[in-house]
Design an enzyme around this catalytic site. Sequence first.
Site, PDB file in Angstrom:
ATOM      1  N   SER A 156       7.052   2.818   3.199  1.00 18.72           N
ATOM      2  CA  SER A 156       6.223   1.733   3.705  1.00 18.72           C
ATOM      3  C   SER A 156       5.497   1.036   2.548  1.00 18.72           C
ATOM      4  CB  SER A 156       5.270   2.290   4.765  1.00 18.72           C
ATOM      5  OG  SER A 156       4.635   1.257   5.479  1.00 18.72           O
ATOM      6  N   ASP A 249      11.732  -2.133  13.608  1.00 18.34           N
ATOM      7  CA  ASP A 249      10.659  -2.146  12.623  1.00 18.34           C
ATOM      8  C   ASP A 249      10.463  -3.588  12.185  1.00 18.34           C
ATOM      9  OD1 ASP A 249       8.958  -1.874  10.452  1.00 18.34           O
ATOM     10  OD2 ASP A 249      10.140  -0.307   9.464  1.00 18.34           O
ATOM     11  N   HIS A 279       9.543   2.082  12.763  1.00 12.19           N
ATOM     12  CA  HIS A 279       8.786   2.361  11.546  1.00 12.19           C
ATOM     13  C   HIS A 279       8.078   3.710  11.667  1.00 12.19           C
ATOM     14  CE1 HIS A 279       7.081   1.150   7.733  1.00 12.19           C
ATOM     15  NE2 HIS A 279       5.926   1.661   8.118  1.00 12.19           N
TER      16      HIS A 279
END
Length: 308
Positions: A156, A249, A279
């Site tokens: 991320s 995501d 995600h």
Amino acid sequence: MDHRIDPELLAVLPYLPTVDIAEPAAFRAAQRARTQPPQRPDGLLVEDRVVAGGVPVRIYTPTAAVEAAGAGGALGVLVWFHGGGFVFGDMDSTDGSCVATALEVGCVVVNVEYRLAPENPFPAGFDDAWAALRWVAEHASSIGADAGRIAVGGVSAGGGLAAALALRARDEGGPALVYQVLDTAVLDDRLDTPSMREFDATPLWSRPQAELSWRYYLAGAEANAYAAPARAEDVANLAPAYITANEFDPLRDEAIEYAVRLIRAGVPVELHHRPGTFHGSNAIPSAEVSRRALEDIRRALRAAFRVG
């Protein structure tokens, strides 16, 4: 959308936390309360240090790999950055992943705790990441690592930092990197891909949270390529990359587009898009698709470090 999520992931959806960074300090406190104490399995040395003038790191060294390397041998080293939208997360939140990577890959892992926004907007966190990477390159032998086999990686926001480090390392002629792992990385502040426009209510991360994250991180400043690597005009001559994208995501398309740009620029890229995922789902160990995602990353790191 739910009917298209992987069944094993769908089963855990009701138990996942809601990510809301509207009040960053409160959300961090809640995250810390949910974090389990780190596990310390046999066969691993773990040391906390403060390096490069103030950057906390945690160093994981697998003892069996050290013994196998023999006298004078050194291991590949992965410099790793946690996720959290540049706003939350710490070394403890990614500790389990670092433990598993060190043991399964047979490499040293340096887990970096960088400063967070909004209290410390860009470039504070990136400066910490760069300082830690340079420290590893300059002091590799002191931690049993090979300065010729350094990789960067993250998940991320941490993946965004890793991508930015690869750009700066190329721009400044080092440290030399053998690999970059960009796991569902935050790469583009413009928030204008189809997936970013579509996914405004997806599990664990959504467009509204991405908007807040970038607002905190940039604090009104104009983004450059070290803040948002998707803005880089030139992506040639970068370290080989492993890039992941999850179907549901908002970050999906920026990962895929960045991978395609690297490929067209002649950079070796392994790109994985995983249907039915969202995600953060790569970290859910009960799902086979998540276990496979982590196994694939570690296989790629073994190849990059020439292990086994």
